[in-house]
Design an enzyme around this catalytic site. Sequence first.
Site, short mmCIF file in Angstrom:
data_model
loop_
_atom_site.label_atom_id
_atom_site.label_comp_id
_atom_site.label_asym_id
_atom_site.label_seq_id
_atom_site.Cartn_x
_atom_site.Cartn_y
_atom_site.Cartn_z
N ARG A 1 -43.06 8.00 -20.35
CA ARG A 1 -43.40 9.46 -20.60
C ARG A 1 -42.37 10.49 -20.32
O ARG A 1 -41.81 10.71 -19.25
CB ARG A 1 -44.83 10.08 -20.06
N ASP B 1 -47.36 19.51 -15.31
CA ASP B 1 -46.42 18.35 -15.29
C ASP B 1 -45.18 18.47 -15.23
O ASP B 1 -44.28 17.39 -14.72
CB ASP B 1 -46.62 17.59 -16.58
#
Length: 352
Positions: A89, A236
């Site tokens: 990711r 994140d």
Amino acid sequence: MLKDFEYLSIRYKDEKLEILDQRRLPDIEEWMESKTPEDMITYIKQLSVRGAPLIGVAASVALFVYVRDHPDADRKTIVEVSDQLRNARPTAVNLMNNIDTMIQLSQPDQDKRDYSAEKMAELAYSIVEAEVEMCRRMSEFGAELVQQGEGILTHCNTGGVATPGMGTALGVIRAAHRAGKQIHVYVDETRPLLQGGRLTTYELEREQIPYTLICDNMAATLMAAGKIQRVLVGADRIARNGDFANKIGTYSVAVLAKYHNIPFHGVAPWSTVDPACPSGKHIPIEQRAPQEVQGASGAFGSVRWAPKDSQTFNPAFDVTPNSLITSLILDTGVYDCQSFEKYVEQIKGNLS
């Protein structure tokens, strides 16, 4: 070799790495074994494993499992496997930081890097322990800010499902609740994947923390009515200037909080900070499949409500600029964005 551990969403027992399939929650608790790096990459991409701290931990342990099961793998192969995990990711920087720790990039002499199973087990376990401790510390720092009886809005899922240990923003909520502050949590459902509706409510139910689930577009009405006194969200990736990427919709919540003069806090461990990233403009944003916007899926099954060929826009994250942030709550303390930037520069200076 690697010590056993077990948390809400990940466990390593009897030499098996297993993860709780977050797609099946809240109704079904199903554990899946990760035997290969390819397994873990699939779990991360399909969001069986999600949450920046958990992704980093899960990938690190998966790399250890590969080295354990392939004692004859050479350095080049191990680095190639680590790169595959690292790229599972693009936005969650914990993944990159933890994999870099596993392959020992801080060791300048490549010939002295130790890729034995014993060393990789030591590094993987240290990453798990560090993330758990960081969650505990940031939860305690954040809980000190929370006042008695506050209504707190949170977005997405930031608890024990998304991390080992207490969680980030939800960890703060847990710590405040355990301190007897009589808070009430307002949970954004968090479209398009409903992490708030499926996962945050699941965790709040487990701990009997009072909450109300809302659609994402209801937050402004609650703020105007005086029901919300604080916003706590995760992150994140945090850029050097304090801008941060979080689940899509976080930026909208920050704008609303600013308009209504409500404190807005990003909560994350140091492993989420990217000192090499100057601002939010430099954070890569993952684009996901159109099916996630065209309908919904989960333990209840799948449903599509839009034409299957409808054009969609589906970024997984957005960036909240530092001008909208009251403070960043890290495991090292609470910072406004000006003091945060100074702190990052200080850390960089100490490391150079």
